[in-house]
Design an enzyme around this catalytic site. Structure first.
Site, PDB file in Angstrom:
ATOM      1  N   HIS A 194       0.828  -1.209   0.000  1.00 23.76           N
ATOM      2  CA  HIS A 194       0.000   0.000   0.000  1.00 23.76           C
ATOM      3  C   HIS A 194       0.863   1.260   0.000  1.00 23.76           C
ATOM      4  CE1 HIS A 194      -4.026   1.785   1.535  1.00 23.76           C
ATOM      5  NE2 HIS A 194      -3.300   2.756   0.989  1.00 23.76           N
ATOM      6  N   ARG A 200       1.930   9.105  -6.346  1.00 21.55           N
ATOM      7  CA  ARG A 200       1.483  10.446  -6.813  1.00 21.55           C
ATOM      8  C   ARG A 200       1.701  10.734  -8.286  1.00 21.55           C
ATOM      9  NH1 ARG A 200      -1.756  10.452  -2.696  1.00 21.55           N
ATOM     10  NH2 ARG A 200      -0.959  11.283  -0.747  1.00 21.55           N
ATOM     11  N   ASN A 222      -5.139   6.383  -6.879  1.00 23.42           N
ATOM     12  CA  ASN A 222      -5.717   7.731  -6.789  1.00 23.42           C
ATOM     13  C   ASN A 222      -4.743   8.811  -7.248  1.00 23.42           C
ATOM     14  OD1 ASN A 222      -4.110   7.383  -4.509  1.00 23.42           O
ATOM     15  ND2 ASN A 222      -5.373   8.702  -3.228  1.00 23.42           N
ATOM     16  N   ASP A 230      -8.864   3.065  -3.164  1.00 21.15           N
ATOM     17  CA  ASP A 230      -8.251   3.696  -1.990  1.00 21.15           C
ATOM     18  C   ASP A 230      -8.056   5.195  -2.177  1.00 21.15           C
ATOM     19  OD1 ASP A 230      -7.043   3.428   0.699  1.00 21.15           O
ATOM     20  OD2 ASP A 230      -5.325   4.277  -0.333  1.00 21.15           O
ATOM     21  N   ASP A 289       1.121   2.555   3.694  1.00 20.11           N
ATOM     22  CA  ASP A 289       0.216   3.640   3.282  1.00 20.11           C
ATOM     23  C   ASP A 289       1.001   4.946   3.136  1.00 20.11           C
ATOM     24  OD1 ASP A 289      -2.049   4.931   2.413  1.00 20.11           O
ATOM     25  OD2 ASP A 289      -3.071   4.947   4.354  1.00 20.11           O
ATOM     26  N   PHE A 321      -5.201  14.343   4.616  1.00 24.25           N
ATOM     27  CA  PHE A 321      -4.869  13.164   5.418  1.00 24.25           C
ATOM     28  C   PHE A 321      -3.663  12.446   4.824  1.00 24.25           C
ATOM     29  CE2 PHE A 321      -9.405  13.896   6.106  1.00 24.25           C
ATOM     30  CZ  PHE A 321      -9.560  13.699   7.470  1.00 24.25           C
ATOM     31  N   GLY A 322      -2.803  11.889   5.680  1.00 24.13           N
ATOM     32  CA  GLY A 322      -1.750  11.009   5.173  1.00 24.13           C
ATOM     33  C   GLY A 322      -0.357  11.380   5.634  1.00 24.13           C
TER      34      GLY A 322
HETATM   35 ZN   LIG Z   1      -6.989   4.554   2.410  1.00 20.53          ZN
HETATM   36 ZN   LIG Z   2      -3.845   4.752   1.055  1.00 16.75          ZN
END
Ligand SMILES: [Zn+2]
Ligand SMILES: [Zn+2]
Length: 435
Positions: A69, A73, A103, A161, A314, A332-333
């Site tokens: 995961h 980008r 994404n 995701d 992630d 977020f992240g």
């Molecule tokens: Zn996620």
């Molecule tokens: Zn993610």
């Protein structure tokens, strides 16, 4: 995928390490010989005239780590990360393969974007990059993406995701369809109605900070729904970044029933809790949010009893211009490649919670099995993806030295025991400590 073509590189002899490969129950002091990009032999006192030598004395020699995961980008947000910079950061973290979430901008919801990612990775990334295709067009959750054509182009799983799949009927179709292709469905399990407006875990700390909460139930509801649909469709379902006690228990029960349900947990979720969220610092803002101590302890139990299949980062880079704003405004992240192994050794192994072989399993053979990759093993003949690490080395993390283009980490300055020493992809050393 910088795949399996043998090239004209020199042979490599990794000497005197503790070779630890759970895929074949191997744990012994030995040399590993790599020829033409593949594992040629494992044994004592191997000879290889002309081979490059890598001294692994005092170190563990493991199959290359696989991160299920990550967000690289590219295409679209190259100021945050590129396939090349993300690949370099992954290599510095001991990862030889990463799954790239869809994404991007545009979303990886068709074969053209999948091809772009595969080709860019082949040309520029030091590690293998396996694209994950979107479940729905534009990840909008309305119509299924062309999963078959993306499969042809190289995706290894599907997920929306970044967004959850809110429409249960769409998820049911996605699961039926994916199982026809043998693809695993990964879901970011979050009920957006239950979590609407939420900034951090719903609890005492959120109240004290005056921030809207994201309840554990918002995750549990969707994990539960997806397990029901996986049982109905026979699909392989994987819980992305599982974070709650309720979810870990549901996965435990699903496994007991013999369902193909797996899960991953991130280093930030097994290390930190909502109580660590400091001074509205957006480096502690991620989804799912840092949970309660009881949730974190349930994750630790899930590592110990075998419920949790994989550690996944992630890795979610955001540039300072986005993250350095009010907590409520910030995305977020957090990034995570370079701290993952150190945190896992420090918090899971050195605390006595799990063994070193179990840790290696969480980073190699298990993630390979979740998506059916022919990696995560040092079997003779396998592609020579190898991670060499020192379980004892003491170091502290300085994000300003990171290969990532972004700096959003809650672990700046953290002192850790254990970290990577060398990363080998297809027989080639792509990163070396101090090198
Ligand atoms: Zn996620
Ligand atoms: Zn993610």
């Amino acid at each position: 995928m910088s795949d399996s073509q043998p090239n004209s590189q020199t042979d490599l002899l990794i000497q005197n390490g503790r070779v630890l490969d759970p895929s074949q129950g191997l744990d012994q002091q030995a040399d590993v010989l790599v020829q033409s990009g593949r594992i040629a032999a494992i044994g004592n006192n191997l000879e290889a005239p002309g081979a490059t030598r890598l001294d692994a004395a005092g170190c563990i020699v493991a199959p290359g780590f696989i991160d299920l995961h990550a967000h690289l980008r590219e295409p679209g947000r190259e100021h945050a990360e590129t396939i090349e910079s993300g690949g370099r950061a992954a290599a510095a973290g001991g990862f030889t393969s990463v799954l790239a979430m869809p994404n991007t901008q545009p979303v990886n919801d068709n074969a053209a974007v999948t091809h772009f990612i595969v080709q860019t990775a082949q040309a520029q990334s030091p590690v293998n990059v396996y694209p994950v295709g979107a479940i729905s067009e534009g990840s909008r959750g309305e119509r299924l993406a062309p999963i078959g054509e993306m499969r042809e182009a190289g995706i290894v799983a599907i997920s929306d995701d970044g967004r959850p799949v809110m429409n249960s009927d769409l998820m049911r179709h996605a699961m039926s369809y994916a199982s026809g292709f043998g693809l695993t469905v990964m879901d970011h399990c979050e009920d957006l109605d239950l979590s609407a407006g939420g900034q951090m875990h719903e609890g005492f700390t959120a109240v004290r900070h005056g921030l809207a909460g994201i309840s554990a139930a918002s995750e549990d509801v969707m994990v539960s729904r997806n397990i029901l649909l996986a049982a109905r469709t026979g699909a392989k379902f994987h819980v992305a970044h599982l974070s709650t006690a309720g979810s870990v228990d549901m996965v435990r029960q699903a496994k007991r029933r013999g369902l193909s349900v797996t899960c991953e947990v991130t280093p930030h979720h097994f290390t930190l809790t909502d109580e660590d969220v400091k001074d509205y610092d957006a480096n502690y803002k991620m989804k799912p949010p840092l949970r309660s101590r009881a949730d974190r302890d349930a994750l630790l139990e899930g590592f110990a009893d075998g419920t949790i299949d994989a550690i996944a980062t992630d890795h979610a880079p955001h540039p300072g211009s986005d993250k350095m704003q009010e907590f409520e405004m910030a995305p977020f992240g957090v990034i995570g490649f370079e701290t993952a192994l150190g945190l896992a050794l420090d918090r899971l192994v050195h605390t006595g919670l799990i063994s070193l072989p179990r840790l290696v399993e969480l980073l190699t053979v298990n993630p390979a099995r979740v998506v059916g990759l022919d990696r995560g093993t040092l079997q003779v003949g396998a592609v020579a993806d190898v991670t060499v690490f020192d379980a004892e080395r003491r170091w502290s993390y300085d994000v300003n030295q990171s290969y990532s283009r972004s700096r959003n980490t809650p672990f700046q300055g953290i002192a850790l025991r254990g970290g990577p020493v060398a990363t080998i992809v297809g027989g080639k050393i792509v990163w070396k400590l101090g090198g």
